[in-house]
Design a protein around this motif. Structure first.
Motif, mmCIF file in Angstrom:
data_model
loop_
_atom_site.group_PDB
_atom_site.id
_atom_site.type_symbol
_atom_site.label_atom_id
_atom_site.label_comp_id
_atom_site.label_asym_id
_atom_site.label_seq_id
_atom_site.Cartn_x
_atom_site.Cartn_y
_atom_site.Cartn_z
ATOM 1 N N ARG A 63 -31.112 -67.530 63.582
ATOM 2 C CA ARG A 63 -31.088 -67.302 65.027
ATOM 3 C C ARG A 63 -30.203 -66.097 65.293
ATOM 4 N NH1 ARG A 63 -28.300 -72.522 66.458
ATOM 5 N NH2 ARG A 63 -27.484 -72.131 64.421
ATOM 6 N N THR A 64 -30.538 -65.339 66.286
ATOM 7 C CA THR A 64 -29.779 -64.143 66.615
ATOM 8 C C THR A 64 -29.676 -64.017 68.121
ATOM 9 O OG1 THR A 64 -30.542 -62.994 64.638
ATOM 10 C CG2 THR A 64 -29.719 -61.612 66.398
ATOM 11 N N PHE A 65 -28.545 -63.477 68.594
ATOM 12 C CA PHE A 65 -28.475 -63.051 69.984
ATOM 13 C C PHE A 65 -27.772 -61.706 70.029
ATOM 14 C CE2 PHE A 65 -24.546 -65.631 69.725
ATOM 15 C CZ PHE A 65 -23.614 -64.839 70.379
ATOM 16 N N TRP A 66 -27.959 -61.007 71.137
ATOM 17 C CA TRP A 66 -27.356 -59.693 71.315
ATOM 18 C C TRP A 66 -26.403 -59.766 72.493
ATOM 19 C CZ3 TRP A 66 -32.264 -60.740 69.926
ATOM 20 C CH2 TRP A 66 -32.698 -60.188 68.731
ATOM 21 N N PHE A 67 -25.325 -59.000 72.407
ATOM 22 C CA PHE A 67 -24.329 -58.951 73.472
ATOM 23 C C PHE A 67 -24.141 -57.498 73.864
ATOM 24 C CE2 PHE A 67 -19.830 -58.382 74.738
ATOM 25 C CZ PHE A 67 -19.798 -59.210 75.845
ATOM 26 N N GLY A 86 -20.019 -59.279 79.582
ATOM 27 C CA GLY A 86 -21.306 -58.660 79.334
ATOM 28 C C GLY A 86 -22.428 -59.654 79.482
ATOM 29 N N LYS A 87 -23.554 -59.304 78.887
ATOM 30 C CA LYS A 87 -24.730 -60.164 78.949
ATOM 31 C C LYS A 87 -25.197 -60.489 77.537
ATOM 32 C CE LYS A 87 -26.559 -59.167 83.516
ATOM 33 N NZ LYS A 87 -25.295 -58.859 84.044
ATOM 34 N N ARG A 88 -25.492 -61.789 77.346
ATOM 35 C CA ARG A 88 -26.079 -62.245 76.081
ATOM 36 C C ARG A 88 -27.591 -62.212 76.258
ATOM 37 N NH1 ARG A 88 -24.785 -68.239 74.544
ATOM 38 N NH2 ARG A 88 -25.773 -68.461 76.575
ATOM 39 N N GLN A 89 -28.275 -61.586 75.317
ATOM 40 C CA GLN A 89 -29.726 -61.476 75.362
ATOM 41 C C GLN A 89 -30.312 -62.375 74.277
ATOM 42 O OE1 GLN A 89 -31.224 -57.611 74.336
ATOM 43 N NE2 GLN A 89 -33.298 -58.081 74.980
ATOM 44 N N THR A 90 -31.164 -63.313 74.690
ATOM 45 C CA THR A 90 -31.843 -64.179 73.742
ATOM 46 C C THR A 90 -33.340 -64.152 74.020
ATOM 47 O OG1 THR A 90 -31.524 -66.095 75.182
ATOM 48 C CG2 THR A 90 -29.859 -65.734 73.461
ATOM 49 N N PHE A 91 -34.108 -64.643 73.073
ATOM 50 C CA PHE A 91 -35.557 -64.723 73.196
ATOM 51 C C PHE A 91 -35.983 -66.162 72.880
ATOM 52 C CE2 PHE A 91 -34.709 -60.299 72.373
ATOM 53 C CZ PHE A 91 -35.598 -59.634 73.199
ATOM 54 N N PRO A 92 -35.827 -67.066 73.864
ATOM 55 C CA PRO A 92 -36.229 -68.453 73.609
ATOM 56 C C PRO A 92 -37.704 -68.512 73.216
ATOM 57 C CG PRO A 92 -35.043 -68.277 75.682
ATOM 58 C CD PRO A 92 -35.315 -66.881 75.211
ATOM 59 N N GLY A 93 -37.987 -69.208 72.146
ATOM 60 C CA GLY A 93 -39.375 -69.323 71.702
ATOM 61 C C GLY A 93 -39.833 -68.171 70.822
ATOM 62 N N GLY A 94 -38.949 -67.208 70.533
ATOM 63 C CA GLY A 94 -39.324 -66.119 69.633
ATOM 64 C C GLY A 94 -39.341 -64.757 70.309
ATOM 65 N N LEU A 95 -39.374 -63.713 69.486
ATOM 66 C CA LEU A 95 -39.289 -62.341 69.972
ATOM 67 C C LEU A 95 -40.488 -61.894 70.803
ATOM 68 C CD1 LEU A 95 -37.722 -60.555 66.874
ATOM 69 C CD2 LEU A 95 -36.633 -61.030 69.066
ATOM 70 N N LEU A 96 -41.588 -62.621 70.751
ATOM 71 C CA LEU A 96 -42.758 -62.235 71.535
ATOM 72 C C LEU A 96 -42.667 -62.721 72.980
ATOM 73 C CD1 LEU A 96 -45.569 -62.845 68.892
ATOM 74 C CD2 LEU A 96 -44.440 -60.702 69.495
ATOM 75 N N PHE A 147 -31.380 -62.982 79.884
ATOM 76 C CA PHE A 147 -30.045 -62.392 79.915
ATOM 77 C C PHE A 147 -29.102 -63.363 80.626
ATOM 78 C CE2 PHE A 147 -33.019 -58.927 79.599
ATOM 79 C CZ PHE A 147 -32.428 -58.098 78.657
ATOM 80 N N THR A 148 -28.018 -63.740 79.962
ATOM 81 C CA THR A 148 -27.048 -64.670 80.518
ATOM 82 C C THR A 148 -25.693 -63.990 80.587
ATOM 83 O OG1 THR A 148 -28.237 -66.480 79.433
ATOM 84 C CG2 THR A 148 -26.021 -66.963 80.263
ATOM 85 N N PRO A 149 -25.033 -63.975 81.761
ATOM 86 C CA PRO A 149 -23.677 -63.418 81.836
ATOM 87 C C PRO A 149 -22.707 -64.299 81.029
ATOM 88 C CG PRO A 149 -24.633 -63.674 84.035
ATOM 89 C CD PRO A 149 -25.524 -64.398 83.081
ATOM 90 N N VAL A 150 -21.944 -63.656 80.154
ATOM 91 C CA VAL A 150 -20.967 -64.361 79.314
ATOM 92 C C VAL A 150 -19.704 -63.520 79.187
ATOM 93 C CG1 VAL A 150 -22.710 -65.616 77.953
ATOM 94 C CG2 VAL A 150 -21.890 -63.386 77.160
ATOM 95 N N VAL A 151 -18.661 -64.167 78.694
ATOM 96 C CA VAL A 151 -17.429 -63.468 78.347
ATOM 97 C C VAL A 151 -17.070 -63.883 76.933
ATOM 98 C CG1 VAL A 151 -15.028 -63.008 78.947
ATOM 99 C CG2 VAL A 151 -16.650 -63.647 80.742
ATOM 100 N N LEU A 152 -16.891 -62.901 76.053
ATOM 101 C CA LEU A 152 -16.331 -63.164 74.735
ATOM 102 C C LEU A 152 -14.831 -62.991 74.860
ATOM 103 C CD1 LEU A 152 -18.886 -61.315 72.448
ATOM 104 C CD2 LEU A 152 -18.476 -63.773 72.539
ATOM 105 N N VAL A 153 -14.078 -63.985 74.419
ATOM 106 C CA VAL A 153 -12.623 -63.975 74.572
ATOM 107 C C VAL A 153 -11.979 -64.043 73.199
ATOM 108 C CG1 VAL A 153 -10.638 -65.149 75.585
ATOM 109 C CG2 VAL A 153 -12.836 -65.206 76.771
#
Length: 170
Positions: free
Chosen positions: A88-92, A108-118, A123-129
């Motif tokens: 599994r991968t996500f982008w920030f 920033g925003k976490r970018q995911t692809f639920p169900g696969g890259l297609l 985009f979900t607002p998140v904070v990495l601390v």
């Protein structure tokens, strides 16, 4: 530090891992979740694994998500990390950063692809601390932000650390 507690009298110790990372950075490399999860069956324990990699050009952080498996349900000793491409991968994508007393925050925003890259990206607002040697991901879907500054993150980061939801360098 991983496996850094206990007392050993008269024996060699080779299972303590120490990796120092500057607080104000999102350091590339492997980060292991503090919480040990029992598997569905068997006598091993599992921890989530994040492998962080920053794109020097775009500044985007890629987080490969995998597991570390231990030989016991307490996740003591040395675990075996998943090899190959992580499942599994996500982008920030970082939007801003701020340092406070004892922590650094990266909004920033976490970018995911639920169900696969297609499928369409989410985009979900998140904070990495970063607090001490911990890295926590806190969702920030409130409008306006639930965490307007670094000081506002202290209670949530401390609670996430206490619950074992954060990660330490592997």
């Amino acid at each position: 530090m991983r496996n850094g507690s206990g007392t050993v009298a008269g024996a060699a110790v080779n299972t303590v891992a120490v990796r120092c990372v500057p607080l104000a950075t999102l350091s590339d490399g492997a980060w292991e979740q503090d919480r040990c999860q029992p598997p569905a069956s068997g006598s091993s324990g599992v921890r989530d694994l994040w492998n962080l990699s920053t794109n020097a050009t775009s500044g985007q952080l890629t987080v490969g998500v995998g597991t570390v498996t231990y030989g016991n349900v307490q996740c003591d000793g040395v675990g075996v990390a998943a090899t190959g491409a992580l499942g599994r991968t996500f982008w920030f994508q970082q939007e801003r950063t701020e340092a406070g007393t004892g922590l650094a925050a990266f909004w920033g925003k976490r970018q995911t692809f639920p169900g696969g890259l297609l499928n369409p990206a989410v985009f979900t607002p998140v904070v990495l601390v970063r607090k001490a040697n911990q890295l926590c991901l806190l969702e920030d879907t409130a409008v306006p932000s639930a965490f307007p500054n670094a000081a506002s993150l202290e209670p949530a980061a401390s609670a996430a650390i206490a619950a074992g939801q954060c990660y330490t360098p592997r």
